[in-house]
Write an enzyme that holds these catalytic residues in place. Structure first.
Site, short mmCIF file in Angstrom:
data_model
loop_
_atom_site.label_atom_id
_atom_site.label_comp_id
_atom_site.label_asym_id
_atom_site.label_seq_id
_atom_site.Cartn_x
_atom_site.Cartn_y
_atom_site.Cartn_z
N GLU A 56 0.83 -1.21 0.00
CA GLU A 56 0.00 0.00 0.00
C GLU A 56 0.86 1.25 0.00
O GLU A 56 1.85 1.33 0.74
CB GLU A 56 -0.89 -0.02 1.26
N HIS A 57 0.50 2.20 -0.81
CA HIS A 57 1.24 3.46 -0.97
C HIS A 57 2.68 3.19 -1.42
O HIS A 57 3.58 3.95 -1.10
CB HIS A 57 1.22 4.28 0.33
N SER B 125 -25.70 6.94 -15.91
CA SER B 125 -25.12 6.26 -14.75
C SER B 125 -26.24 5.91 -13.78
O SER B 125 -26.93 6.81 -13.28
CB SER B 125 -24.09 7.16 -14.06
N SER C 40 -11.47 1.24 -6.02
CA SER C 40 -11.13 1.66 -7.40
C SER C 40 -12.32 1.78 -8.33
O SER C 40 -12.29 1.33 -9.48
CB SER C 40 -10.12 0.70 -8.03
N ASP D 76 -4.28 0.85 -9.38
CA ASP D 76 -5.70 0.58 -9.59
C ASP D 76 -5.99 0.16 -11.04
O ASP D 76 -6.69 -0.83 -11.28
CB ASP D 76 -6.54 1.83 -9.26
C1 GLA Z 1 -5.00 4.83 -4.35
C2 GLA Z 1 -4.19 5.17 -5.60
C3 GLA Z 1 -3.20 4.06 -5.92
C4 GLA Z 1 -2.34 3.71 -4.70
C5 GLA Z 1 -3.23 3.50 -3.48
C6 GLA Z 1 -2.42 3.29 -2.22
O1 GLA Z 1 -5.81 3.71 -4.57
O2 GLA Z 1 -5.07 5.35 -6.68
O3 GLA Z 1 -2.39 4.44 -7.01
O4 GLA Z 1 -1.37 4.70 -4.47
O5 GLA Z 1 -4.11 4.58 -3.26
O6 GLA Z 1 -1.73 2.10 -2.26
#
Ligand code: GLA
Length: 354
Positions: free
Chosen positions: A15-16, A47, A104, A150
């Site tokens: 993550e990140h 939508s 996402s 994502d």
């Molecule tokens: C969001 C961003 C991704 C990623 C995550 C954290 O989902 O869109 O690119 O940085 O945060 O892992």
């Protein structure tokens, strides 16, 4: 009428780490967006989630509307910049992927449109190109400075597999996901209000650190390097280099079908991101603690954090009872409109009816 399914994703671990070109291991899930459409001379989309139809002609293509349609306009703009000129589309978007919950939904929408245009206007783009164009739409038009996680996850999903990705080289590997395990996705019901500024602040620290240390990727940063950074930067980058290592361990744990170890890594990842990257919240921490108390293998926040969702790794036969127990505790402790889904892996965005 052609029909696309475009999944959402969970990020199992990593993550990140994508905006410092580290490792990630997401999995596309069976919650997503459907798009039914025909080709058309304008962009005309309904939508269901917003109960709104927007119709624009091509003269409006670069005018941001500050609405959901911007993801679609962003895709067109990104394609035009590459000198690709697909025509319009008339269609309906609907599905079961919760919006703004860290799964996402925006990448899912971008890829749904991209897959449709690619198919109907013969753009001949491969999955990686689709993912990169989706990211460009998000970064340049919508204005969210996200990494590739994502769009990659949504484009490259594969049923029964997680996807391990090196976000620097973009080389990836599919790892079988055990049949007897499931993820519960628990949505905190908390709007991710701090997400935008919080995310940009974290990104700046990471970019500065790479520059100061003269490195291209967080994969190259060592413990000794951290000594050269100020305390805040050291804390943040320390998390990232440990998280990169955990992605590798988690990939190996999955390969060995060692769900106990994978669960432990998820918990370690959560505690580290909460303490040292500071993107968790008391609600997410509560879900992780409660999950462990009720016998989950592991749990952690997924996505950007600051609210959104947690993922909880469980044996499939215990999923429902653990999810119910967590839900009971959570709704006793907090008044948000929270909910959960028990999810399965899914194939990536694709045409499912011609
Ligand atoms: C969001 C961003 C991704 C990623 C995550 C954290 O989902 O869109 O690119 O940085 O945060 O892992």
């Amino acid at each position: 009428m052609p029909k696309v399914f475009s999944p959402g994703r969970i990020n199992i671990i990593g993550e990140h780490t994508d905006y410092s070109y580290g490792y990630v291991m997401p999995m596309a899930i069976n919650l997503g967006n459907y798009l039914e459409y025909t080709t058309y001379d304008k962009i005309s989309v309904f939508s269901e989630a917003y109960n709104e139809k927007i119709e624009l002609d091509f003269s409006m293509i670069n005018k941001k509307q500050n609405k959901w349609i911007d993801y679609i306009l962003g895709v067109y703009n990104a394609l035009f910049e590459l000198n690709l000129r697909p025509g319009g589309i008339k269609g309906k978007i609907y599905g079961n992927l919760p919006i703004s919950s860290g799964l996402s939904s925006s990448a899912s929408l971008e890829l749904a449109i991209l897959v449709a245009l690619n198919y109907s206007y013969n753009l001949n783009l491969n999955k990686l190109q689709l993912a990169l164009i989706g990211k460009k739409a998000e970064n340049d038009f919508v204005g969210v400075p996200s990494g590739i996680l994502d769009q990659f996850a949504v484009a490259f999903g594969k049923k029964s597999f997680a996807a391990f990705l090196d976000t620097e080289t973009l080389s990836y590997e599919y790892i079988p996901f055990p049949k007897d395990a499931s993820f519960i996705v628990y949505n905190t019901g908390v709007k991710r209000e701090l997400a935008k500024t919080g995310y940009s602040e974290r990104k700046k620290v990471v970019e500065d650190s790479l520059r100061i240390l003269n490195r291209n990727s967080s994969k190259e940063i060592t413990e000794e390097d951290l000594e050269k950074l100020n305390p805040l930067y050291r804390k943040r980058m320390g998390y990232i280099i440990r998280e990169n290592n955990r992605v590798i361990y988690a990939k190996n744990a999955l390969k060995e079908n060692n769900l106990e170890l994978l669960g432990k890594l998820l918990i370690e990842s959560h505690n580290d991101i909460a303490k040292n990257y500071e993107v968790s919240s008391k609600e997410l921490d509560f879900i992780v603690e409660t999950s462990i108390r009720y016998g989950a293998l592991g749990a952690r926040l997924t996505g950007a954090g600051f609210g959104g969702s947690a993922i909880i790794l469980v044996y499939k036969d215990k999923a429902e009872s653990i999810a119910e127990a967590i839900h009971k505790e959570y709704t006793k402790a907090f008044e948000y409109k929270s909910f959960y889904n028990i999810v399965e892996s899914s194939d990536g965005a694709d045409i499912i009816e011609k």
